[in-house]
Scaffold this active site. Structure first.
Site, PDB file in Angstrom:
ATOM      1  N   ALA A 160       0.817  -1.218   0.000  1.00  0.00           N
ATOM      2  CA  ALA A 160       0.000   0.000   0.000  1.00  0.00           C
ATOM      3  C   ALA A 160       0.846   1.261   0.000  1.00  0.00           C
ATOM      4  CB  ALA A 160      -0.936  -0.007   1.206  1.00  0.00           C
ATOM      5  N   GLU A 161       1.871   1.276   0.847  1.00  0.00           N
ATOM      6  CA  GLU A 161       2.670   2.491   0.986  1.00  0.00           C
ATOM      7  C   GLU A 161       3.537   2.747  -0.247  1.00  0.00           C
ATOM      8  OE1 GLU A 161       1.349   0.618   4.575  1.00  0.00           O
ATOM      9  OE2 GLU A 161       2.824  -0.126   3.115  1.00  0.00           O
ATOM     10  N   TYR A 178       1.761 -14.180   2.531  1.00  0.00           N
ATOM     11  CA  TYR A 178       2.859 -14.960   3.091  1.00  0.00           C
ATOM     12  C   TYR A 178       3.875 -13.953   3.631  1.00  0.00           C
ATOM     13  CZ  TYR A 178       0.786 -18.925   0.691  1.00  0.00           C
ATOM     14  OH  TYR A 178      -0.091 -19.917   0.276  1.00  0.00           O
ATOM     15  N   ARG A 195      -7.057  -4.371   7.106  1.00  0.00           N
ATOM     16  CA  ARG A 195      -6.908  -5.651   6.422  1.00  0.00           C
ATOM     17  C   ARG A 195      -7.313  -6.762   7.397  1.00  0.00           C
ATOM     18  NH1 ARG A 195      -6.724  -2.488   3.005  1.00  0.00           N
ATOM     19  NH2 ARG A 195      -5.212  -2.225   1.295  1.00  0.00           N
ATOM     20  N   LYS A 223     -13.223   7.669   1.303  1.00  0.00           N
ATOM     21  CA  LYS A 223     -13.243   7.047  -0.026  1.00  0.00           C
ATOM     22  C   LYS A 223     -14.528   6.241  -0.181  1.00  0.00           C
ATOM     23  CE  LYS A 223      -9.325   5.146   1.135  1.00  0.00           C
ATOM     24  NZ  LYS A 223      -8.097   4.322   1.154  1.00  0.00           N
ATOM     25  N   GLY A 276     -16.987   7.846  -5.680  1.00  0.00           N
ATOM     26  CA  GLY A 276     -16.154   9.030  -5.515  1.00  0.00           C
ATOM     27  C   GLY A 276     -15.577   9.161  -4.117  1.00  0.00           C
ATOM     28  N   ALA A 292      -6.770   0.820  -6.009  1.00  0.00           N
ATOM     29  CA  ALA A 292      -7.501   2.053  -6.327  1.00  0.00           C
ATOM     30  C   ALA A 292      -7.457   3.043  -5.171  1.00  0.00           C
ATOM     31  CB  ALA A 292      -8.949   1.723  -6.683  1.00  0.00           C
ATOM     32  N   ASP A 329      -5.139   3.337  -2.854  1.00  0.00           N
ATOM     33  CA  ASP A 329      -3.784   3.901  -2.764  1.00  0.00           C
ATOM     34  C   ASP A 329      -3.576   4.946  -3.860  1.00  0.00           C
ATOM     35  OD1 ASP A 329      -3.308   2.038  -0.727  1.00  0.00           O
ATOM     36  OD2 ASP A 329      -2.575   0.551  -2.156  1.00  0.00           O
TER      37      ASP A 329
END
Length: 300
Positions: free
Chosen positions: A33-34, A101, A165, A210, A215, A240, A242
């Site tokens: 993500a980052e 993993y 998550r 989000k 939108g 999307a 991120d």
């Protein structure tokens, strides 16, 4: 000066054409993500630094080479542990299952020292962290806290994306981890279903929600703004969120109004969903104008 500093785990990513249990082919790339945000911001012309730990293995080398190729400064180290993996398998035309993993991976060894060293190199304008990094380990959670504290002390804008998550931890666990940080956060980003995790007993200058295909909304002390999603043919929706964050942070760096930050965020997200992969389709600044063309246009 670094425009954006972010920290977390980037993994080797296998994208299959069908269920893994049936074998077949899979494409190898990277995902995280980052680093998705970092690549998106870098493609829009900003100076970005990613902080993380990779393994002394071929997947770790792939991560480092890819970020370098995307003009993301890597402020990290290698460790005697394997680089984590993430597997994507399509289950229907628009539903993808993710398999991790990453337990005990090199990325989980991220520490406060890694963050301190990055700040010694350059003080960023924006520090961007996510709830995902907090889930990796106690040392990674401490690294996020250190980044928030150092950013606050240095006068950086501190951005936090909840990014829950469920395969990593529970909603209660992420709430306990991020709520103590919110008093030092300037920008909170969440999806509709993540707002409850963050709670409502905080006083944050900017809250961005989000809404996916509907939108996004931004709320500040000056008011509330909503921007619709751009209508494109969706190919792969992973990454999307991120991509949206990358666009929004870019708008913040450029001094755009909240409304125009949202529009840039949804524009970057549109490019992300229109191509396979988490970050491969992210646009350059020049690419953004393509969304103004009529559907079916060819640029010659």
């Amino acid at each position: 000066m670094t425009d954006v500093l972010t920290l977390g785990e980037t993994m080797g990513a296998f994208r299959a054409t069908g269920p893994f249990r049936l074998g077949g082919t899979a494409e190898l790339t990277i995902a995280g993500a980052e680093s998705n945000v970092a690549i998106g911001v870098a493609r829009l012309g900003h100076a970005v630094r990613w902080v993380g730990v990779t393994g002394e293995d071929e997947i770790g080398e792939l991560v480092r080479r890819t970020l370098f190729a995307e003009q993301v400064e890597v402020s990290g180290r290698t460790a005697q542990a394997r680089t984590g993996l993430i597997l994507f398998e399509p289950r229907t035309a628009d539903i993808t299952r993710v398999l991790y993993y990453r337990s005990g991976s090199a990325g989980s060894q991220l520490s406060t020292k890694d963050v301190t060293r990055a700040f010694d190199v350059s003080v960023p304008k924006i520090v961007h962290v996510t709830g995902i990094t907090c889930a990796l380990s106690e040392s990674a959670r401490a690294a996020v806290t250190e980044a928030v504290n150092l950013g606050r002390e240095a006068g950086s804008t501190v951005s936090l994306d909840v990014n829950f998550r469920s395969k990593l931890w529970s909603a209660d666990e992420v709430a306990r981890a991020i709520r103590p940080l919110l008093t030092r956060v300037d920008l909170l980003i969440a999806s509709d279903d993540e707002l409850a995790i963050a709670g409502d007993d905080h006083n944050i200058g900017q809250v961005v929600v989000k809404h996916g295909a509907d939108g996004a909304t931004a709320r500040t002390s000056e008011g509330e703004w909503t921007a619709p999603a751009h209508r494109v043919t969706a190919v792969d929706t992973t990454g999307a969120g991120d991509a949206f964050v990358a666009g929004y942070l870019s708008g913040l760096l450029d001094g755009l109004s909240p409304e125009h930050r949202l529009h840039r965020g949804t524009a970057v997200a549109a490019f992300a969903v229109a191509t396979p992969g988490d970050w491969q389709g992210l646009p350059t600044r020049t690419d953004l104008a393509l969304l103004d063309l009529q559907s079916g246009s060819t640029v010659r």
